[in-house]
Design a protein around this motif. Sequence first.
Motif, PDB file in Angstrom:
ATOM      1  N   PHE A 144       0.773  -0.953  -0.095  1.00  0.00           N
ATOM      2  CA  PHE A 144       0.019   0.233  -0.202  1.00  0.00           C
ATOM      3  C   PHE A 144       0.979   1.486  -0.050  1.00  0.00           C
ATOM      4  CE2 PHE A 144      -4.233  -1.605   2.076  1.00  0.00           C
ATOM      5  CZ  PHE A 144      -4.128  -2.774   1.024  1.00  0.00           C
ATOM      6  N   TYR A 145       0.756   2.216  -0.842  1.00  0.00           N
ATOM      7  CA  TYR A 145       1.295   3.248  -0.583  1.00  0.00           C
ATOM      8  C   TYR A 145       0.226   4.883  -0.950  1.00  0.00           C
ATOM      9  CZ  TYR A 145       4.286   6.503  -3.525  1.00  0.00           C
ATOM     10  OH  TYR A 145       4.920   8.553  -3.576  1.00  0.00           O
ATOM     11  N   ALA A 146       0.678   5.834  -0.144  1.00  0.00           N
ATOM     12  CA  ALA A 146       0.243   7.070   0.267  1.00  0.00           C
ATOM     13  C   ALA A 146       0.488   7.964   0.233  1.00  0.00           C
ATOM     14  CB  ALA A 146      -0.805   7.411   0.966  1.00  0.00           C
ATOM     15  N   GLU A 147       0.719   9.298  -1.067  1.00  0.00           N
ATOM     16  CA  GLU A 147       1.119  11.022  -1.121  1.00  0.00           C
ATOM     17  C   GLU A 147       0.759  11.651   0.063  1.00  0.00           C
ATOM     18  OE1 GLU A 147       0.536  11.152  -5.486  1.00  0.00           O
ATOM     19  OE2 GLU A 147       2.352   9.855  -5.821  1.00  0.00           O
ATOM     20  N   LEU A 148       1.626  12.463   0.840  1.00  0.00           N
ATOM     21  CA  LEU A 148       0.770  13.422   1.484  1.00  0.00           C
ATOM     22  C   LEU A 148       2.480  14.634   1.091  1.00  0.00           C
ATOM     23  CD1 LEU A 148       2.014  12.762   5.118  1.00  0.00           C
ATOM     24  CD2 LEU A 148       1.899  10.986   3.275  1.00  0.00           C
ATOM     25  N   GLU A 149       1.129  15.989   1.485  1.00  0.00           N
ATOM     26  CA  GLU A 149       2.113  16.833   1.760  1.00  0.00           C
ATOM     27  C   GLU A 149       1.847  17.896   3.008  1.00  0.00           C
ATOM     28  OE1 GLU A 149       3.064  18.854  -2.512  1.00  0.00           O
ATOM     29  OE2 GLU A 149       1.096  17.169  -3.109  1.00  0.00           O
ATOM     30  N   PRO A 150       2.143  17.669   3.721  1.00  0.00           N
ATOM     31  CA  PRO A 150       1.849  18.130   4.654  1.00  0.00           C
ATOM     32  C   PRO A 150       2.648  19.289   5.380  1.00  0.00           C
ATOM     33  CG  PRO A 150       2.999  16.211   5.514  1.00  0.00           C
ATOM     34  CD  PRO A 150       3.060  16.397   3.830  1.00  0.00           C
ATOM     35  N   ASP A 151       2.273  20.071   6.290  1.00  0.00           N
ATOM     36  CA  ASP A 151       2.758  21.820   6.657  1.00  0.00           C
ATOM     37  C   ASP A 151       3.201  21.227   7.094  1.00  0.00           C
ATOM     38  OD1 ASP A 151       2.113  23.575   4.524  1.00  0.00           O
ATOM     39  OD2 ASP A 151      -0.356  23.420   5.911  1.00  0.00           O
ATOM     40  N   CYS A 152       3.115  20.479   8.404  1.00  0.00           N
ATOM     41  CA  CYS A 152       3.915  20.018   9.740  1.00  0.00           C
ATOM     42  C   CYS A 152       4.375  18.506   9.406  1.00  0.00           C
ATOM     43  CB  CYS A 152       3.126  20.436  10.440  1.00  0.00           C
ATOM     44  SG  CYS A 152       2.201  21.364  11.559  1.00  0.00           S
ATOM     45  N   ASP A 153       5.449  18.189   9.927  1.00  0.00           N
ATOM     46  CA  ASP A 153       6.425  16.948   9.664  1.00  0.00           C
ATOM     47  C   ASP A 153       5.680  16.281  10.535  1.00  0.00           C
ATOM     48  OD1 ASP A 153       7.717  15.311   9.172  1.00  0.00           O
ATOM     49  OD2 ASP A 153       9.889  16.300  10.425  1.00  0.00           O
ATOM     50  N   VAL A 154       4.099  15.369   9.853  1.00  0.00           N
ATOM     51  CA  VAL A 154       3.738  14.240  10.461  1.00  0.00           C
ATOM     52  C   VAL A 154       3.762  13.316  10.521  1.00  0.00           C
ATOM     53  CG1 VAL A 154       1.815  16.481  11.544  1.00  0.00           C
ATOM     54  CG2 VAL A 154       1.832  15.123   9.242  1.00  0.00           C
ATOM     55  N   LEU A 155       4.945  12.640   9.329  1.00  0.00           N
ATOM     56  CA  LEU A 155       5.528  11.601   8.699  1.00  0.00           C
ATOM     57  C   LEU A 155       5.335  10.897  10.252  1.00  0.00           C
ATOM     58  CD1 LEU A 155       6.060   9.834   6.577  1.00  0.00           C
ATOM     59  CD2 LEU A 155       8.281  10.782   6.631  1.00  0.00           C
ATOM     60  N   ARG A 178       8.590  16.661   1.875  1.00  0.00           N
ATOM     61  CA  ARG A 178      10.537  16.928   2.295  1.00  0.00           C
ATOM     62  C   ARG A 178      10.577  15.529   2.049  1.00  0.00           C
ATOM     63  NH1 ARG A 178       6.341  18.811   5.587  1.00  0.00           N
ATOM     64  NH2 ARG A 178       6.800  20.224   7.031  1.00  0.00           N
ATOM     65  N   LYS A 179      10.515  14.873   0.995  1.00  0.00           N
ATOM     66  CA  LYS A 179      11.407  13.637  -0.006  1.00  0.00           C
ATOM     67  C   LYS A 179      11.767  12.923   1.463  1.00  0.00           C
ATOM     68  CE  LYS A 179      12.469  17.070  -3.334  1.00  0.00           C
ATOM     69  NZ  LYS A 179      13.338  17.868  -4.207  1.00  0.00           N
ATOM     70  N   ARG A 180      10.601  12.413   1.877  1.00  0.00           N
ATOM     71  CA  ARG A 180      11.276  10.971   2.042  1.00  0.00           C
ATOM     72  C   ARG A 180       9.749  10.064   2.902  1.00  0.00           C
ATOM     73  NH1 ARG A 180      12.304  12.300   8.758  1.00  0.00           N
ATOM     74  NH2 ARG A 180      10.499  14.628   8.342  1.00  0.00           N
ATOM     75  N   ALA A 181      10.018   8.892   3.162  1.00  0.00           N
ATOM     76  CA  ALA A 181       9.005   8.170   3.125  1.00  0.00           C
ATOM     77  C   ALA A 181       9.181   7.351   4.140  1.00  0.00           C
ATOM     78  CB  ALA A 181       9.130   7.527   1.997  1.00  0.00           C
ATOM     79  N   ALA A 182       8.149   6.924   5.197  1.00  0.00           N
ATOM     80  CA  ALA A 182       7.824   5.964   6.294  1.00  0.00           C
ATOM     81  C   ALA A 182       7.900   4.382   5.747  1.00  0.00           C
ATOM     82  CB  ALA A 182       6.946   6.211   7.250  1.00  0.00           C
ATOM     83  N   LEU A 183       8.456   3.574   5.935  1.00  0.00           N
ATOM     84  CA  LEU A 183       7.922   2.663   5.095  1.00  0.00           C
ATOM     85  C   LEU A 183       8.276   0.886   6.560  1.00  0.00           C
ATOM     86  CD1 LEU A 183      10.306   4.358   3.520  1.00  0.00           C
ATOM     87  CD2 LEU A 183      10.482   1.698   1.818  1.00  0.00           C
ATOM     88  N   TYR A 184       7.173   0.656   6.100  1.00  0.00           N
ATOM     89  CA  TYR A 184       6.487  -0.240   6.865  1.00  0.00           C
ATOM     90  C   TYR A 184       6.662  -2.390   6.716  1.00  0.00           C
ATOM     91  CZ  TYR A 184       3.566  -3.096  10.614  1.00  0.00           C
ATOM     92  OH  TYR A 184       3.411  -3.969  11.526  1.00  0.00           O
ATOM     93  N   VAL A 191      11.859   5.469   8.798  1.00  0.00           N
ATOM     94  CA  VAL A 191      12.167   7.137   7.536  1.00  0.00           C
ATOM     95  C   VAL A 191      13.155   6.997   6.667  1.00  0.00           C
ATOM     96  CG1 VAL A 191      11.528   9.568   7.400  1.00  0.00           C
ATOM     97  CG2 VAL A 191      10.512   7.939   8.976  1.00  0.00           C
ATOM     98  N   THR A 192      13.203   6.904   6.133  1.00  0.00           N
ATOM     99  CA  THR A 192      14.330   7.233   4.739  1.00  0.00           C
ATOM    100  C   THR A 192      14.073   8.502   3.530  1.00  0.00           C
ATOM    101  OG1 THR A 192      15.894   5.432   3.404  1.00  0.00           O
ATOM    102  CG2 THR A 192      13.884   5.388   2.834  1.00  0.00           C
ATOM    103  N   ASP A 193      15.019   8.761   3.456  1.00  0.00           N
ATOM    104  CA  ASP A 193      14.624   9.518   2.338  1.00  0.00           C
ATOM    105  C   ASP A 193      14.092   9.219   0.618  1.00  0.00           C
ATOM    106  OD1 ASP A 193      16.333  11.717   3.913  1.00  0.00           O
ATOM    107  OD2 ASP A 193      17.727  10.973   2.726  1.00  0.00           O
ATOM    108  N   MET A 194      13.186   9.775   0.089  1.00  0.00           N
ATOM    109  CA  MET A 194      12.669   9.399  -1.384  1.00  0.00           C
ATOM    110  C   MET A 194      12.863  10.450  -1.889  1.00  0.00           C
ATOM    111  SD  MET A 194       9.985   6.391  -1.313  1.00  0.00           S
ATOM    112  CE  MET A 194      10.329   5.223  -0.720  1.00  0.00           C
ATOM    113  N   PRO A 195      12.782   9.987  -2.973  1.00  0.00           N
ATOM    114  CA  PRO A 195      12.476  11.047  -3.534  1.00  0.00           C
ATOM    115  C   PRO A 195      11.313  11.225  -4.651  1.00  0.00           C
ATOM    116  CG  PRO A 195      13.771  10.058  -5.562  1.00  0.00           C
ATOM    117  CD  PRO A 195      13.690   9.612  -3.684  1.00  0.00           C
TER     118      PRO A 195
END
Length: 256
Positions: A144-155, A178-184, A191-195
């Motif tokens: 499952f994959y979801a995109e988000l662009e929050p103002d605050c860093d809620v990742l 922020r070009k980051r992703a949480a992977l489970y 949490v890692t960098d991800m373009p």
Amino acid sequence: MTYVYDGTWDGLMCLVYRTAKDKNAPEAILRPSDAEPGFLFDTVTIKNDFEIAQATANALKKRISGRMLSDAWFALLSCDMTGGRAVDMALWRMLANVWERGKKTETDLADESAHVVRRAARRTGSEYNKYLGMVRFRDLGGIFYAELEPDCDVLTLLADHFSARLPGQGWILHDLRRKRAALYDMKEWIVTDMPPPAAGPIENIEKGDAYQDLWREFYRATTTAQRLNYKTQRGHMPKKYWKHLTENPGEFHGNM
């Protein structure tokens, strides 16, 4: 003296420790992206040390309530990528006061830094709660994959929630801003960098995803156009969040 830290919780704890050790109040607090090489003559860069950060956090826990420390954590997450450094200074002032005066700071209504921290914490909490109801996963072949662009860093807050909510499903939460992703991986999340992904593959999968089609049909079937309250809907779900929703809230809005 200007202090530079990395914007993390451990970095903040090390900053509080270092300034207490130096007995020095910062003139400014910056993050690496803000610090210009030509103005680093009178600057101290804080190096993260997990043991120092942990010891400082434990010491603070003995001096204030868990709620106040939680507010500090949420306030730290409220800063966007390019601004909001006033929150960093307010955080330092509040925690430095706690370090020196203990629980007396919690009843000090004249402490402006505490007010700034609480406002910032509420901002993070509000956006986190909005995203709990607005994250839309897509099935990318079993992940499952979801995109988000929050103002605050809620990742990290969302990752912690969904690891408990979907323990038997692998997923990716991708913060495009922020070009980051949480992977489970059904065991733990990181949490890692991800373009940002290439638009083509993600869009093609989305169009053929049966789960997406079912969700859209559910939205259409349960919505009574005559009873829609657009003002209330936008209050709970501003248009800036619509971009990554599966359903289209604007379907009954015309060209709004």
